[in-house]
Design a protein around this motif. Structure first.
Motif, mmCIF file in Angstrom:
data_model
loop_
_atom_site.group_PDB
_atom_site.id
_atom_site.type_symbol
_atom_site.label_atom_id
_atom_site.label_comp_id
_atom_site.label_asym_id
_atom_site.label_seq_id
_atom_site.Cartn_x
_atom_site.Cartn_y
_atom_site.Cartn_z
ATOM 1 N N SER A 481 0.969 -1.007 -0.363
ATOM 2 C CA SER A 481 0.136 0.040 0.234
ATOM 3 C C SER A 481 0.840 0.760 0.028
ATOM 4 O O SER A 481 0.622 2.569 -0.697
ATOM 5 C CB SER A 481 -1.168 -0.008 1.355
ATOM 6 N N SER A 485 1.258 3.975 -2.763
ATOM 7 C CA SER A 485 0.784 5.522 -2.934
ATOM 8 C C SER A 485 1.588 6.296 -3.228
ATOM 9 O O SER A 485 1.636 7.244 -3.880
ATOM 10 C CB SER A 485 0.451 5.369 -1.039
ATOM 11 N N VAL A 502 -1.466 -5.025 -4.035
ATOM 12 C CA VAL A 502 -2.864 -5.047 -2.586
ATOM 13 C C VAL A 502 -3.971 -5.886 -2.401
ATOM 14 O O VAL A 502 -4.050 -6.213 -1.520
ATOM 15 C CB VAL A 502 -2.651 -3.084 -2.708
ATOM 16 N N LEU A 520 -4.780 -0.993 4.526
ATOM 17 C CA LEU A 520 -5.304 -0.157 3.151
ATOM 18 C C LEU A 520 -4.966 1.174 4.360
ATOM 19 O O LEU A 520 -5.435 1.606 4.917
ATOM 20 C CB LEU A 520 -6.157 -0.613 2.553
ATOM 21 N N ASP A 521 -4.288 1.274 2.449
ATOM 22 C CA ASP A 521 -4.085 2.985 3.029
ATOM 23 C C ASP A 521 -4.784 3.364 2.244
ATOM 24 O O ASP A 521 -4.805 3.543 0.914
ATOM 25 C CB ASP A 521 -2.809 3.739 2.786
#
Length: 570
Positions: A481, A485, A502, A520-521
């Motif tokens: 994650s 990002s 992911v 999760l981000d």
């Protein structure tokens, strides 16, 4: 006449333009209202989906993430959701009553897995609620009333930590003082002050002096260990040790006013405890002797009082000898470190503390020599990963990407990869080196698939139960994650490829989402949906777990809310 006809025609034309602009403006306004109502309907559908979640913490996180998106559309509704989410984090009434009846100064009970999950969820709710500080304060006050002084101490310290990291120093200071007022004997606020000291030593010193003033009004006790906690915390704040702060940073010592106040407080408080709990000076002799050297330099007027207490504190056979040397901290610490390393290198098996001390000082060569003397096993593997991680990060910071990549490639544990690869890739992103980013990301993804997912083993003396299990933390999922990002602004296609990884990792993860953890981000879904909404929505909807789907979709809707707000301002 012609002039009149011409002016009349011009006037009609202008009226037509103005009328057309008015219609266009009304049309745009209507369109914005339709989009807003559509988004609210989507969020209400997500809330309805969230109500199917059976566990309170999962429901709390779902409500919180919906509220985060709804805030700019309907703040009243968002605050209602956040209040409901916060209340869902409270334990049963019987447990609440027990916590409320625990007095300030009591020995803290080590947190269970449930406690950790509740705290994490509460922190997330407060993070979102922090958009309105008064509202966040009301939630913190609610939990303090429900859960007692320790919760108040911890919660206000958490708010202080967040406020400081967001650059709100005054708010952080106020929260810290509220935390100390709730229970000055707990150490969470001390860690936050230490973080402040790493960036602004004078600001930290001002807080320490206020902390000591509040401590003077609170009776310490050796029996409930409040004295041990307070003296440990103060010693760390006044004379922070590089290896005492583990692997983060070196923090300067406090100023002379703080050192003088610290010395005076230790002597005064031990004297008071000796009167109320006979034998306290004996039990706390170690802390008393620690103030002798700073006393000679900063508070010599307390020498007579010190000697009276020192005499009371002696054990049978003690000769009354006192520590020798000076308080010139850097030289003393460095000298002690050199002596410890030399002794450790002559030992058959050095202890892990000296290895950590070497890593902290970036003394990687001698850290590896010390490691070579350890027998093969879990301890050596973990320490080897640690030195490789820290040296890789150090090399990346200096621009040596090749050397950093070589060390990162030797890592075996996902928790180490979570630290190393993002730091190296961040340097490549800063250099706008897309080739470097791509190669490292693909290498990290491959390496994570075969990585050891076990958490770090805690240092000797700390129970394994304090470390998160694979039901609480999935380092591989977190790493993927974070990577996606990080690269999203530079390479959309590569970020979408990592997003696929992911989703796959999330669908096979052992992480317990019933405790409100998704792994999760959420920012990842928001960022990527701004670039490819359809593709990211498909990914979100392919998540098997209901809570993960709700969290991901909420983040996607956040991107749409942001676009709507931008359109409205044009």
């Amino acid at each position: 006449m012609r002039r009149f006809i011409w002016l009349s025609t011009l006037g009609l034309a202008l009226l037509s333009v103005v009328h057309g602009q008015s219609i266009a403006a009304q049309s745009n306004n209507d369109e914005l209202i339709i989009k807003k109502n559509s988004l609210l309907a989507d969020l209400q559908a997500l809330e309805a989906e969230a109500l199917k979640l059976e566990k309170p913490l999962a429901l709390a996180i779902a409500k919180a993430e919906v509220a985060a998106t709804a805030w700019t559309l309907d703040e009243t509704w968002a605050k209602k959701l956040l209040t409901e989410a916060y209340e869902l984090t409270f334990p049963p009434q019987e447990a609440r009553a027990k916590l409320r009846n625990t007095p300030p100064g009591a020995k803290p009970i080590p947190p269970t897995a449930d406690d950790r999950a509740q705290n994490e969820t509460r922190n997330r709710v407060l993070q979102i609620a922090g958009r309105d500080r008064a509202f966040a304060d009301s939630l913190a006050l609610l939990s303090a009333k429900q859960l007692g002084p320790y919760e108040a101490h911890f919660r206000y310290a958490s708010l202080a930590d967040r406020a400081f990291k967001e650059g709100h120093q005054e708010a952080a200071s106020q929260y810290l003082l509220q935390s100390i007022e709730a229970d000055p004997t707990q150490i969470t606020s001390g860690f936050v002050i230490l973080d402040i000291a790493a960036h602004d030593r004078p600001a930290a010193d001002k807080l320490i002096l206020q902390y000591i003033e509040r401590l003077r009004a609170f009776p310490l006790s050796a029996s409930n260990q409040s004295a041990l906690r307070v003296y440990f915390s103060l010693r760390s704040l006044v004379f922070p040790q590089p290896n005492g702060d583990r692997l983060r940073r070196v923090i300067p010592a406090a100023g002379s006013a703080v050192i003088r106040a610290y010395v005076a407080y230790v002597i005064e408080s031990i004297g008071k405890m000796e009167q109320s709990e006979s034998g306290s000076a004996h039990r706390l002799r170690g802390f008393l002797l620690e103030v002798w050297l700073p006393l000679k330099q900063y508070a010599p007027e307390l020498t007579g009082t010190f000697f009276q207490l020192e005499k009371l504190s002696r054990r049978p056979g003690d000769d009354g000898s006192l520590p020798q040397g000076n308080i010139c901290c850097d030289e003393t610490v460095n000298s002690n470190y050199e002596d410890r390393v030399k002794k450790a290198l002559n030992k058959e098996q050095p202890d892990e503390e000296i290895v950590y001390a070497a890593i902290t000082r970036r003394d990687f060569e001698r850290a590896r020599k010390l490691l070579a003397r350890l027998p093969d096993g879990a301890q050596k593997t973990q320490l080897t990963d640690t030195v490789n991680t820290k040296e890789a990060i150090s090399l990346a910071a200096r621009g040596d990407i090749t050397g950093a990549e070589t060390l990162a490639g030797q890592l075996t544990r996902a928790v180490s990869m979570l630290e190393a690869y993002p730091a190296i890739i961040k340097r490549c992103v800063a250099d706008k080196n897309q080739t470097c980013v791509s190669l490292l990301v693909y290498k990290a993804v491959r390496q994570l698939k075969r990585a050891d997912l076990a958490p770090h083993t805690p240092p000797a003396g700390i129970p394994m139960s304090v470390m998160p299990s694979n039901r609480e933390f999935d380092p591989a999922l977190s790493s993927l994650s974070k990577l996606a990002s990080l690269i999203a602004p530079l390479d959309e296609q590569l970020a979408l490829e990592v997003l696929d990884e992911v989703i796959a990792a999330a669908n096979s993860s052992a992480l317990d989402t019933e405790q409100g953890r998704t792994g999760l981000d959420v920012e990842l879904f928001r960022k990527l949906s701004l670039r490819n909404d359809v593709r990211v929505r498909q990914s979100a909807e392919s998540l098997k777990d209901r809570l993960r789907r709700i969290v991901a979709l909420s983040a996607i809707y956040q991107a749409r809310v942001a676009e709507l707000a931008e359109t409205a301002t044009k």
